[in-house]
Design a protein around this motif. Structure first.
Motif, PDB file in Angstrom:
ATOM      1  N   TYR A 137       0.884  -1.293   0.173  1.00 36.05           N
ATOM      2  CA  TYR A 137       0.528  -0.085  -0.212  1.00 36.05           C
ATOM      3  C   TYR A 137       0.930   1.488   0.139  1.00 36.05           C
ATOM      4  O   TYR A 137       0.375   2.139  -1.372  1.00 36.05           O
ATOM      5  N   TRP A 179      -9.264   0.809   3.298  1.00 34.20           N
ATOM      6  CA  TRP A 179      -8.055   2.128   2.522  1.00 34.20           C
ATOM      7  C   TRP A 179      -8.661   1.549   0.379  1.00 34.20           C
ATOM      8  O   TRP A 179      -7.897   2.617  -0.156  1.00 34.20           O
ATOM      9  N   LEU A 205     -13.920  -0.899   1.074  1.00 36.91           N
ATOM     10  CA  LEU A 205     -12.950  -2.208   0.276  1.00 36.91           C
ATOM     11  C   LEU A 205     -12.143  -1.894   2.073  1.00 36.91           C
ATOM     12  O   LEU A 205     -11.495  -0.872   1.942  1.00 36.91           O
ATOM     13  N   TYR A 206     -11.892  -2.884   2.272  1.00 36.18           N
ATOM     14  CA  TYR A 206     -10.723  -2.654   4.193  1.00 36.18           C
ATOM     15  C   TYR A 206      -9.451  -3.865   3.896  1.00 36.18           C
ATOM     16  O   TYR A 206      -9.837  -4.635   2.794  1.00 36.18           O
ATOM     17  N   TRP A 207      -8.999  -3.573   4.798  1.00 33.95           N
ATOM     18  CA  TRP A 207      -7.912  -4.735   4.927  1.00 33.95           C
ATOM     19  C   TRP A 207      -7.942  -5.378   6.469  1.00 33.95           C
ATOM     20  O   TRP A 207      -8.780  -4.821   7.184  1.00 33.95           O
ATOM     21  N   TRP A 255      -2.287  -9.210   5.647  1.00 36.68           N
ATOM     22  CA  TRP A 255      -3.761  -8.588   5.655  1.00 36.68           C
ATOM     23  C   TRP A 255      -4.061  -8.858   4.286  1.00 36.68           C
ATOM     24  O   TRP A 255      -3.812  -8.570   3.060  1.00 36.68           O
ATOM     25  N   THR A 256      -5.312  -9.245   3.914  1.00 36.19           N
ATOM     26  CA  THR A 256      -6.243  -9.637   3.119  1.00 36.19           C
ATOM     27  C   THR A 256      -7.384  -8.748   3.471  1.00 36.19           C
ATOM     28  O   THR A 256      -7.520  -7.304   4.006  1.00 36.19           O
ATOM     29  N   VAL A 257      -7.907  -9.182   2.214  1.00 39.22           N
ATOM     30  CA  VAL A 257      -8.991  -7.877   1.827  1.00 39.22           C
ATOM     31  C   VAL A 257     -10.531  -8.544   1.802  1.00 39.22           C
ATOM     32  O   VAL A 257     -10.792  -9.191   1.113  1.00 39.22           O
ATOM     33  N   HIS A 293     -14.292 -11.911   1.212  1.00 35.22           N
ATOM     34  CA  HIS A 293     -12.977 -11.937   1.959  1.00 35.22           C
ATOM     35  C   HIS A 293     -12.419 -12.761   0.391  1.00 35.22           C
ATOM     36  O   HIS A 293     -12.668 -13.155  -0.161  1.00 35.22           O
ATOM     37  N   SER A 348      -3.433  -8.752  -1.573  1.00 35.23           N
ATOM     38  CA  SER A 348      -3.242  -7.990  -0.262  1.00 35.23           C
ATOM     39  C   SER A 348      -4.270  -6.358  -1.085  1.00 35.23           C
ATOM     40  O   SER A 348      -4.828  -7.115  -2.462  1.00 35.23           O
ATOM     41  N   CYS A 349      -3.985  -4.969  -0.603  1.00 32.99           N
ATOM     42  CA  CYS A 349      -5.174  -4.521  -1.431  1.00 32.99           C
ATOM     43  C   CYS A 349      -4.596  -4.173  -3.112  1.00 32.99           C
ATOM     44  O   CYS A 349      -4.963  -4.113  -4.223  1.00 32.99           O
ATOM     45  N   PHE A 377      -5.229  -6.787  -5.111  1.00 32.89           N
ATOM     46  CA  PHE A 377      -6.075  -7.468  -5.597  1.00 32.89           C
ATOM     47  C   PHE A 377      -6.892  -5.830  -6.267  1.00 32.89           C
ATOM     48  O   PHE A 377      -7.802  -6.570  -7.118  1.00 32.89           O
TER      49      PHE A 377
END
Length: 177
Positions: A38, A102, A111-113, A124-126, A138, A142-143, A146
Protein backbone atom coordinates in the motif's frame (compact mmCIF):
# COMPACT_ATOMS: atom_id res chain seq x y z
CA UNK A 1 8.51 -3.10 -6.57
CA UNK A 2 5.94 -5.84 -6.14
CA UNK A 3 4.39 -7.76 -9.06
CA UNK A 4 0.92 -6.28 -8.56
CA UNK A 5 2.29 -2.74 -8.72
CA UNK A 6 4.17 -3.65 -11.89
CA UNK A 7 0.85 -4.86 -13.36
CA UNK A 8 -0.81 -1.57 -12.35
CA UNK A 9 1.94 0.39 -14.10
CA UNK A 10 1.14 -1.56 -17.27
CA UNK A 11 -2.54 -0.67 -16.86
CA UNK A 12 -2.00 3.03 -16.09
CA UNK A 13 1.26 4.97 -16.29
CA UNK A 14 2.28 6.58 -13.01
CA UNK A 15 1.86 10.32 -12.48
CA UNK A 16 5.08 12.28 -12.88
CA UNK A 17 5.25 13.38 -9.23
CA UNK A 18 5.49 10.60 -6.64
CA UNK A 19 3.69 11.28 -3.35
CA UNK A 20 5.95 11.53 -0.33
CA UNK A 21 4.60 10.53 3.08
CA UNK A 22 5.95 10.45 6.60
CA UNK A 23 4.76 6.89 7.18
CA UNK A 24 5.90 6.95 10.81
CA UNK A 25 3.57 9.88 11.51
CA UNK A 26 0.75 8.28 9.50
CA UNK A 27 1.07 4.98 11.34
CA UNK A 28 1.20 6.72 14.72
CA UNK A 29 -2.04 8.54 13.81
CA UNK A 30 -3.69 5.26 12.84
CA UNK A 31 -2.20 3.24 15.68
CA UNK A 32 -1.15 0.53 13.19
CA UNK A 33 1.58 -0.18 10.68
CA UNK A 34 0.40 -0.33 7.08
CA UNK A 35 1.24 -2.91 4.40
CA UNK A 36 4.37 -2.21 2.32
CA UNK A 37 2.49 -2.72 -0.96
CA UNK A 38 0.00 0.00 0.00
CA UNK A 39 2.83 2.41 0.84
CA UNK A 40 4.35 1.70 -2.60
CA UNK A 41 0.95 2.18 -4.26
CA UNK A 42 0.51 5.58 -2.60
CA UNK A 43 4.09 6.61 -3.38
CA UNK A 44 3.54 5.86 -7.07
CA UNK A 45 -0.13 6.80 -7.60
CA UNK A 46 -1.25 8.71 -4.50
CA UNK A 47 -4.94 8.82 -3.70
CA UNK A 48 -6.52 7.78 -6.96
CA UNK A 49 -9.65 7.01 -8.92
CA UNK A 50 -9.72 3.93 -11.13
CA UNK A 51 -12.19 3.50 -13.99
CA UNK A 52 -14.31 6.37 -12.62
CA UNK A 53 -15.48 4.05 -9.85
CA UNK A 54 -12.94 2.90 -7.26
CA UNK A 55 -11.15 5.45 -5.04
CA UNK A 56 -7.92 4.48 -3.27
CA UNK A 57 -7.72 6.39 0.02
CA UNK A 58 -4.52 8.27 0.86
CA UNK A 59 -3.32 9.53 4.25
CA UNK A 60 -3.56 13.34 4.22
CA UNK A 61 -4.98 13.18 0.68
CA UNK A 62 -5.08 16.56 -1.12
CA UNK A 63 -8.78 15.78 -1.66
CA UNK A 64 -9.93 15.64 1.96
CA UNK A 65 -12.90 13.44 1.03
CA UNK A 66 -10.48 10.54 0.54
CA UNK A 67 -8.23 10.88 3.59
CA UNK A 68 -7.35 7.41 4.86
CA UNK A 69 -6.91 8.54 8.47
CA UNK A 70 -10.31 10.22 8.65
CA UNK A 71 -12.00 7.27 6.94
CA UNK A 72 -10.37 4.82 9.36
CA UNK A 73 -11.61 6.76 12.39
CA UNK A 74 -15.13 7.23 11.02
CA UNK A 75 -15.52 3.65 9.80
CA UNK A 76 -14.33 2.19 13.12
CA UNK A 77 -17.04 4.17 14.94
CA UNK A 78 -19.73 3.40 12.37
CA UNK A 79 -19.00 -0.32 12.35
CA UNK A 80 -19.03 -0.58 16.14
CA UNK A 81 -22.53 0.92 16.06
CA UNK A 82 -23.54 -1.40 13.21
CA UNK A 83 -22.43 -4.56 15.03
CA UNK A 84 -25.08 -3.83 17.65
CA UNK A 85 -27.75 -4.55 15.01
CA UNK A 86 -26.08 -6.76 12.40
CA UNK A 87 -24.06 -9.94 12.65
CA UNK A 88 -20.34 -9.50 12.07
CA UNK A 89 -18.78 -11.39 9.15
CA UNK A 90 -17.19 -14.66 10.30
CA UNK A 91 -13.69 -13.24 9.64
CA UNK A 92 -14.32 -10.60 12.32
CA UNK A 93 -15.46 -13.05 15.00
CA UNK A 94 -11.79 -13.73 15.90
CA UNK A 95 -10.87 -11.85 19.10
CA UNK A 96 -9.25 -8.53 18.19
CA UNK A 97 -10.03 -8.79 14.47
CA UNK A 98 -11.20 -5.62 12.77
CA UNK A 99 -11.21 -3.91 9.41
CA UNK A 100 -9.40 -0.78 8.22
CA UNK A 101 -10.64 0.96 5.04
CA UNK A 102 -8.27 1.51 2.12
CA UNK A 103 -10.70 2.21 -0.75
CA UNK A 104 -14.30 3.12 -1.51
CA UNK A 105 -16.48 3.34 -4.60
CA UNK A 106 -18.91 5.72 -6.27
CA UNK A 107 -21.75 3.51 -5.04
CA UNK A 108 -20.56 3.52 -1.42
CA UNK A 109 -19.04 0.07 -1.18
CA UNK A 110 -16.02 0.01 1.10
CA UNK A 111 -12.86 -2.05 0.71
CA UNK A 112 -11.00 -2.93 3.89
CA UNK A 113 -7.90 -4.65 5.11
CA UNK A 114 -8.67 -7.51 7.47
CA UNK A 115 -6.57 -6.89 10.58
CA UNK A 116 -5.94 -9.80 12.91
CA UNK A 117 -3.77 -9.52 16.03
CA UNK A 118 -0.27 -10.89 15.55
CA UNK A 119 -0.54 -10.85 11.76
CA UNK A 120 2.08 -8.83 9.90
CA UNK A 121 0.48 -6.00 7.84
CA UNK A 122 1.96 -7.51 4.68
CA UNK A 123 -0.26 -10.54 5.32
CA UNK A 124 -3.49 -8.54 5.58
CA UNK A 125 -6.16 -9.55 3.10
CA UNK A 126 -9.10 -7.63 1.59
CA UNK A 127 -12.74 -7.53 2.59
CA UNK A 128 -15.45 -5.77 0.58
CA UNK A 129 -18.71 -4.55 2.13
CA UNK A 130 -21.71 -3.64 0.05
CA UNK A 131 -23.14 -0.14 0.30
CA UNK A 132 -26.03 0.07 2.73
CA UNK A 133 -26.11 -3.67 3.29
CA UNK A 134 -24.73 -6.55 5.28
CA UNK A 135 -23.07 -8.57 2.51
CA UNK A 136 -19.30 -9.02 2.80
CA UNK A 137 -16.72 -10.75 0.62
CA UNK A 138 -13.24 -11.85 1.64
CA UNK A 139 -10.34 -12.07 -0.81
CA UNK A 140 -6.98 -13.66 0.00
CA UNK A 141 -5.06 -10.85 -1.66
CA UNK A 142 -3.21 -7.71 -0.64
CA UNK A 143 -4.79 -4.39 -1.58
CA UNK A 144 -2.48 -3.94 -4.58
CA UNK A 145 -3.04 -7.53 -5.72
CA UNK A 146 -6.78 -6.98 -5.37
CA UNK A 147 -6.72 -3.74 -7.40
CA UNK A 148 -4.53 -5.13 -10.18
CA UNK A 149 -6.53 -8.37 -10.40
CA UNK A 150 -9.86 -6.54 -10.39
CA UNK A 151 -8.69 -4.24 -13.18
CA UNK A 152 -7.28 -7.02 -15.37
CA UNK A 153 -10.36 -9.21 -14.85
CA UNK A 154 -8.60 -11.90 -12.82
CA UNK A 155 -10.73 -11.25 -9.76
CA UNK A 156 -14.51 -11.08 -9.67
CA UNK A 157 -16.62 -9.52 -6.93
CA UNK A 158 -20.34 -10.07 -6.50
CA UNK A 159 -20.56 -6.79 -4.59
CA UNK A 160 -18.66 -4.32 -6.77
CA UNK A 161 -20.41 -2.88 -9.81
CA UNK A 162 -20.74 -5.12 -12.85
CA UNK A 163 -19.51 -2.10 -14.86
CA UNK A 164 -16.13 -2.33 -13.08
CA UNK A 165 -13.63 -2.70 -14.55
CA UNK A 166 -14.09 -0.82 -17.78
CA UNK A 167 -12.76 -2.23 -21.03
CA UNK A 168 -10.51 0.82 -21.40
CA UNK A 169 -9.05 1.80 -18.06
CA UNK A 170 -9.12 5.32 -16.72
CA UNK A 171 -6.84 6.58 -13.97
CA UNK A 172 -7.00 9.91 -12.19
CA UNK A 173 -4.85 11.07 -9.30
CA UNK A 174 -6.88 12.81 -6.62
CA UNK A 175 -5.96 16.44 -6.11
CA UNK A 176 -7.27 19.29 -4.01
CA UNK A 177 -10.93 20.09 -4.57
Amino acid sequence: MNNALTRLLEIAPAPSEPRQKDWGEVERSLGDELPADYKELIHVYGGSNWDSYLYVLEPRCPNENYDLIEWAQNQAEDLEDLWEFEKKPAELEVEGARVIPWATTDNGECLYWLFRPGLDPDQWTVMVNEARGDRWEHFSASCTQFLASALDGGLQSNILSSLFPRATHEFRQLGAV
